[in-house]
Design an enzyme around this catalytic site. Sequence first.
Site, mmCIF file in Angstrom:
data_model
loop_
_atom_site.group_PDB
_atom_site.id
_atom_site.type_symbol
_atom_site.label_atom_id
_atom_site.label_comp_id
_atom_site.label_asym_id
_atom_site.label_seq_id
_atom_site.Cartn_x
_atom_site.Cartn_y
_atom_site.Cartn_z
ATOM 1 N N TYR A 1 2.699 12.784 10.203
ATOM 2 C CA TYR A 1 3.327 14.001 10.713
ATOM 3 C C TYR A 1 2.313 14.883 11.431
ATOM 4 O O TYR A 1 1.218 15.111 10.950
ATOM 5 C CB TYR A 1 4.104 14.747 9.632
ATOM 6 C CG TYR A 1 3.369 15.331 8.444
ATOM 7 C CD1 TYR A 1 2.238 14.746 7.885
ATOM 8 C CD2 TYR A 1 3.851 16.497 7.832
ATOM 9 C CE1 TYR A 1 1.611 15.304 6.782
ATOM 10 C CE2 TYR A 1 3.235 17.060 6.730
ATOM 11 C CZ TYR A 1 2.109 16.458 6.205
ATOM 12 O OH TYR A 1 1.496 16.999 5.110
ATOM 13 N N GLU B 1 4.864 11.423 15.632
ATOM 14 C CA GLU B 1 5.908 12.155 14.914
ATOM 15 C C GLU B 1 5.600 13.656 15.004
ATOM 16 O O GLU B 1 4.837 14.198 14.191
ATOM 17 C CB GLU B 1 5.944 11.700 13.455
ATOM 18 C CG GLU B 1 7.063 12.350 12.656
ATOM 19 C CD GLU B 1 7.029 11.944 11.187
ATOM 20 O OE1 GLU B 1 8.059 11.498 10.678
ATOM 21 O OE2 GLU B 1 5.963 12.061 10.553
ATOM 22 N N TYR C 1 12.399 19.392 6.418
ATOM 23 C CA TYR C 1 11.677 20.097 7.477
ATOM 24 C C TYR C 1 12.646 20.834 8.405
ATOM 25 O O TYR C 1 13.864 20.688 8.307
ATOM 26 C CB TYR C 1 10.775 19.121 8.230
ATOM 27 C CG TYR C 1 9.743 18.473 7.324
ATOM 28 C CD1 TYR C 1 9.024 19.247 6.408
ATOM 29 C CD2 TYR C 1 9.496 17.105 7.348
ATOM 30 C CE1 TYR C 1 8.085 18.673 5.555
ATOM 31 C CE2 TYR C 1 8.562 16.524 6.491
ATOM 32 C CZ TYR C 1 7.862 17.307 5.604
ATOM 33 O OH TYR C 1 6.940 16.737 4.757
ATOM 34 N N ARG D 1 14.010 11.039 14.296
ATOM 35 C CA ARG D 1 13.905 10.605 12.900
ATOM 36 C C ARG D 1 14.769 11.546 12.081
ATOM 37 O O ARG D 1 14.599 12.769 12.130
ATOM 38 C CB ARG D 1 12.452 10.690 12.450
ATOM 39 C CG ARG D 1 12.229 9.967 11.156
ATOM 40 C CD ARG D 1 10.768 9.855 10.814
ATOM 41 N NE ARG D 1 10.519 8.564 10.180
ATOM 42 C CZ ARG D 1 9.530 8.349 9.329
ATOM 43 N NH1 ARG D 1 8.672 9.304 9.038
ATOM 44 N NH2 ARG D 1 9.367 7.159 8.784
ATOM 45 N N ARG E 1 10.789 -1.276 2.378
ATOM 46 C CA ARG E 1 9.715 -2.054 1.732
ATOM 47 C C ARG E 1 9.923 -3.544 1.976
ATOM 48 O O ARG E 1 9.804 -4.366 1.084
ATOM 49 C CB ARG E 1 9.639 -1.718 0.237
ATOM 50 C CG ARG E 1 8.290 -2.034 -0.406
ATOM 51 C CD ARG E 1 8.102 -1.395 -1.758
ATOM 52 N NE ARG E 1 9.240 -1.524 -2.633
ATOM 53 C CZ ARG E 1 9.586 -2.639 -3.294
ATOM 54 N NH1 ARG E 1 8.857 -3.729 -3.206
ATOM 55 N NH2 ARG E 1 10.657 -2.662 -4.064
ATOM 56 N N CYS F 1 -4.728 1.700 -1.426
ATOM 57 C CA CYS F 1 -3.668 0.729 -1.710
ATOM 58 C C CYS F 1 -4.130 -0.227 -2.796
ATOM 59 O O CYS F 1 -5.262 -0.711 -2.766
ATOM 60 C CB CYS F 1 -3.331 -0.042 -0.437
ATOM 61 S SG CYS F 1 -2.195 -1.410 -0.700
HETATM 62 FE FE1 SF4 Z 1 2.429 -0.994 -1.653
HETATM 63 FE FE2 SF4 Z 1 -0.178 -0.618 -1.553
HETATM 64 FE FE3 SF4 Z 1 1.446 1.462 -1.509
HETATM 65 FE FE4 SF4 Z 1 1.195 0.034 -3.773
HETATM 66 S S1 SF4 Z 1 -0.397 1.247 -2.756
HETATM 67 S S2 SF4 Z 1 3.071 0.771 -2.816
HETATM 68 S S3 SF4 Z 1 0.876 -2.002 -2.913
HETATM 69 S S4 SF4 Z 1 1.260 -0.120 0.033
#
Ligand code: SF4
Length: 689
Positions: free
Chosen positions: A61, A104, A180, A228, A302, A366
């Site tokens: 954003y 965005e 928003y 969006r 996802r 992640c």
């Molecule tokens: Fe997916 Fe990585 Fe986010 Fe966990 S941290 S939800 S594995 S993208």
Amino acid sequence: MARNPRYDILFEPVKIGPVTARNRFYGVPHAAGMTNAMPHMRAAFRGTKAEGGWGVVCTGYVSIHPSSDDAPLPFATLWDENDIRSHALMTDAVHQHGALAGIELWHGGGSVINRVSRTPPLSPSGISWMPTHVNFMGNQRSKAMDRDDIRALLGWQAEAARKARRAGFDIVYVYAGMGYLPYEFLLPEWNRRTDAYGGTVANRVRIVRELLEVTHEAVAGQCAVALRISLEELRGRPSAVAPSEAHEVVTLLADVPDLWDVKMDSSPTDCPPSRFAPEGSHEPVIDFVKKLTRKPVVGVGRFTSPDAMVGQIRRGVLDLIGAARPSIADPFLPRKIDEGREQEIRECIGCNICISSWHDSVPVRCTQNATIGEEWRRDWHPERIAVATSAASVLIVGAGPAGLECALWLGRRGYEVTVAEAEDEIGGRLRFETRLPGLSAWGRVLDWRRGRLQELENVTVYRGNRLSAQEVLELGNTHVVIATGARWARLLYSPLEVPAEALEGPRVFTPDDVAAGARLEGPVVVYDYDNYYMGGVLAEHLAKAGHRVSYVTPTGYASAWVIMSNEQPQVHRALAAAGVALHTLSRVTAFDGSEVRLAGQFTNEETSIACRALVIVGARFANDELYRALAARADDFGAAGIKSVTRIGDALAPGALVHAVYSGHRYARELDAEPASLVFRRDAPLPAA
Ligand code: SF4
Ligand code: ADP
């Protein structure tokens, strides 16, 4: 390898207004915590996705004006010339790999506090967002916008769109979602106006139409204009002329934007954790949009399975497969499908650690992909790693997430790697945790590493091998990595907010005991001051196994930290559905085998609950016995040929899965590296021109 023809449809180009995406893989806007303060990190992060084959890569954003200031949350700005240069680094990086760059543009309206800019927030009717999440609370309420404010807003959007074009963007957004400003005009709770911008749906939608029109005008046919929009709430509202207000809104704006980017209304439903929502969970809300517009539609869910993606297109739900989390977990997802390597996709596990990074105001992290955010500052690539610079052999003790990640990347570098695991199965803590309610998708952490390790001839994994210090010395590897994990403690918790004395006794358990199959007699009390998922999920698990369960925590919520990972509403609902009794703001002070004594966290008021088994989910400590036994024999290392013994993961410092994986990855990257390369580069805003 060749692409499976079944997936050809995913690689068809898609025309979006005046521009064309090379395929249907669309990296939707998502915050990544880097902002204009870290422009090189941000450019490399987004550029890597383009390299991985995404047809479109968007920013997070981006504020169009200082009256939209989300500090201390990490948001980007497009306010001045300097900001243009900063974003141009990203568009260059994205274009270099043949993808389109989207921006965005964002005004937060009555949901921001303007803590830094200190301008009163703006909203349709002076109604501010009043969140229950303390991170978002503030004491500054908003100003009701008058006609001058509306004119100014349209001017800011137009000016930002012109700047976006100069920065090299191909797709420019109007953002009417997630609480928003334009979204606030859409909903009557925020919008109580009696002028042309309030009342009927046609009036409430007017500002969105005008924002789209000024954006089209500003980009003058050079860029596509995307809308969006959050549709969850609107879809639930009846309309006199259409199946819902959402249908009415989409019909009114049908062909005004060049692209519809459709989503849910709140972070926990828009980015739901895998614990509580399957892949494709938006579909029942957004499935109608394509029927009402001729313009392409992108949405998320996802998606990591190419078959699910193809299904979305063939069934007429989406034209472009949007992704935030799957593109973080595997920036090379499209390339892998394109090259017939879809089994190599590092699938997102839906843990939402990435989202917690935004709440923490830090660059994205992640669980599955340790390299995310490290592309520029550490020069880590999600697919490539430097080859070994020595003929060293490495012994890794422990095949949990840390040990497996370390083995995989050391193996990919070409080292001779031996992994010894005490148990008959690899996986460490995940052996048990993936059997808990909703956590099976976390098994992808193991699945991906197990699969990739099988491709490497230089990595050998021995199961059922609990190594002693003597055995490690006898194996004589050059480097020894201790990845032996951690264990839960039976400690109580003091008003100083630290673990206090241990509570030993026959009916006192930890999650390790439950994992090992301990037989519990009810009623059960789960006492949680760890505050992440374990306490809540164990309470749910034990209740589902038939026990009467009470959940006790010194904080105000069950699994209090999971507000950071979008799981709090669902955790509370899951505990309620399982019949778990909640005792918040309470400390356990004593347990005599039949009754647990509690003290009010702030009041010290004493109460008690019946209990035959107390499960303490609190502190964790490293399993470092092997490390210490080896350290005591350091004098023997030379004769054994051992040059180093290093702890990683929970054996070094107990943490979440994300920390264990990162720790294992980092060891693999840094073995035999030049000392200078071990320091990460510090990013900084571009100096004023
Ligand atoms: Fe997916 Fe990585 Fe986010 Fe966990 S941290 S939800 S594995 S993208
Ligand atoms: P992390 O999250 O840091 O990877 P885990 O607790 O998930 O830690 O995994 C640690 C693994 O190490 C477990 O599978 C455990 O069985 C294994 N382990 C612990 N001690 C030894 C040992 N002495 N020899 C071999 N494996 C061990």
